[in-house]
Design a protein around this motif. Structure first.
Motif, PDB file in Angstrom:
ATOM      1  N   UNK A   1       6.873  32.876  51.967  1.00  0.00           N
ATOM      2  CA  UNK A   1       7.551  33.967  52.652  1.00  0.00           C
ATOM      3  C   UNK A   1       7.370  33.698  54.139  1.00  0.00           C
ATOM      4  N   UNK A   2       8.453  33.734  54.875  1.00  0.00           N
ATOM      5  CA  UNK A   2       8.448  33.422  56.300  1.00  0.00           C
ATOM      6  C   UNK A   2       8.833  34.688  57.052  1.00  0.00           C
TER       7      UNK A   2
ATOM      8  N   UNK B   1       3.593  32.425  54.815  1.00  0.00           N
ATOM      9  CA  UNK B   1       2.600  32.936  53.871  1.00  0.00           C
ATOM     10  C   UNK B   1       2.897  32.398  52.474  1.00  0.00           C
ATOM     11  N   UNK B   2       1.851  32.258  51.696  1.00  0.00           N
ATOM     12  CA  UNK B   2       2.004  31.881  50.299  1.00  0.00           C
ATOM     13  C   UNK B   2       2.713  33.028  49.579  1.00  0.00           C
ATOM     14  N   UNK B   3       3.766  32.719  48.851  1.00  0.00           N
ATOM     15  CA  UNK B   3       4.547  33.752  48.175  1.00  0.00           C
ATOM     16  C   UNK B   3       3.760  34.441  47.067  1.00  0.00           C
ATOM     17  N   UNK B   4       2.753  33.766  46.518  1.00  0.00           N
ATOM     18  CA  UNK B   4       1.988  34.356  45.419  1.00  0.00           C
ATOM     19  C   UNK B   4       0.943  35.353  45.887  1.00  0.00           C
ATOM     20  N   UNK B   5       0.146  34.951  46.887  1.00  0.00           N
ATOM     21  CA  UNK B   5      -0.976  35.818  47.266  1.00  0.00           C
ATOM     22  C   UNK B   5      -0.905  36.369  48.688  1.00  0.00           C
TER      23      UNK B   5
ATOM     24  N   UNK C   1      -1.406  34.888  51.520  1.00  0.00           N
ATOM     25  CA  UNK C   1      -2.288  34.277  52.510  1.00  0.00           C
ATOM     26  C   UNK C   1      -1.474  33.462  53.516  1.00  0.00           C
ATOM     27  N   UNK C   2      -1.937  33.438  54.758  1.00  0.00           N
ATOM     28  CA  UNK C   2      -1.280  32.658  55.804  1.00  0.00           C
ATOM     29  C   UNK C   2      -1.582  31.187  55.564  1.00  0.00           C
ATOM     30  N   UNK C   3      -0.518  30.361  55.516  1.00  0.00           N
ATOM     31  CA  UNK C   3      -0.685  28.936  55.232  1.00  0.00           C
ATOM     32  C   UNK C   3      -0.098  28.045  56.320  1.00  0.00           C
ATOM     33  N   UNK C   4       0.552  28.639  57.330  1.00  0.00           N
ATOM     34  CA  UNK C   4       1.113  27.813  58.389  1.00  0.00           C
ATOM     35  C   UNK C   4       2.075  28.560  59.267  1.00  0.00           C
ATOM     36  N   UNK C   5       2.786  27.773  60.072  1.00  0.00           N
ATOM     37  CA  UNK C   5       3.715  28.337  61.044  1.00  0.00           C
ATOM     38  C   UNK C   5       4.818  27.331  61.350  1.00  0.00           C
TER      39      UNK C   5
ATOM     40  N   UNK D   1       5.871  23.133  50.050  1.00  0.00           N
ATOM     41  CA  UNK D   1       5.888  24.281  50.962  1.00  0.00           C
ATOM     42  C   UNK D   1       6.661  23.984  52.246  1.00  0.00           C
ATOM     43  N   UNK D   2       6.451  22.803  52.826  1.00  0.00           N
ATOM     44  CA  UNK D   2       7.181  22.443  54.042  1.00  0.00           C
ATOM     45  C   UNK D   2       8.675  22.313  53.751  1.00  0.00           C
TER      46      UNK D   2
END
Length: 170
Positions: free
Chosen positions: A13-14, A66-70, A72-76, A105-106
């Motif tokens: 999710x962005x 963010x990870x779509x499942x939980x 959590x922030x995973x990048x930008x 993910x990228x």
């Protein structure tokens, strides 16, 4: 042209970055291995990352991934400013937690960003440090083509050659 969209995929999710995202994003970016091929190889350092983050907020195109499942922030990643003369926009400044590398993910993030912005521009560009093989491979995997030559980008008092890839609307 909306450079601050909410984009939803199966893996990510962005959303537009806010000042409150700093701690979580720095928690990802603090890993020096993320930056080892990057021209700004010291971006894991707090003061350097703070400048990067503040510039991203000021430019109004910075997005938190963010990870779509939980959640959590995973990048930008970011949309650069629109260039009306060339009718193009840059996508870049992307980083991910290493546990998300080579897992889609990228690719999904970039596809969501490209699909969102493509109707508004003739081309999407990616400026990549000439020696950053990891990022170059990722952009090539999107189907982007390499423009001839290099551009010089100032980085910390020195000039770093970058290559430019593009995806042009047909």
């Amino acid at each position: 042209m909306n450079r601050q969209p909410v984009l939803i995929g199966a893996l990510v999710t962005v959303r537009p970055t806010t000042a409150e995202d700093y701690d979580a994003l720095y928690g990802v970016a603090a890993d020096p291995a993320i930056w080892d091929q990057h021209p700004a190889h010291d971006r894991w350092q707090p003061a350097v990352f703070r400048t990067f983050f503040d510039e991203g907020l000021a430019g109004a195109g910075m997005l938190t991934i963010r990870d779509a499942r939980d959640g959590s922030v995973i990048g930008s990643s970011r949309y650069g400013p629109y260039d009306p003369q060339a009718d193009e926009i840059e996508i870049g400044w992307t980083f991910f937690a290493r546990d998300r590398w080579r897992r889609g993910h990228n690719r999904e993030t970039k596809r969501l960003m490209i699909d969102h912005i493509a109707p508004s521009v003739s081309a999407v560009t990616f400026h990549v440090g000439q020696d950053n093989r990891r990022s170059r491979s990722a952009v090539e995997a999107l189907g982007a083509t390499l423009r001839p030559g290099t551009i010089d980008v100032p980085r910390g008092g020195r000039v770093v050659p970058h290559v430019v890839y593009e995806l042009r609307r047909r």
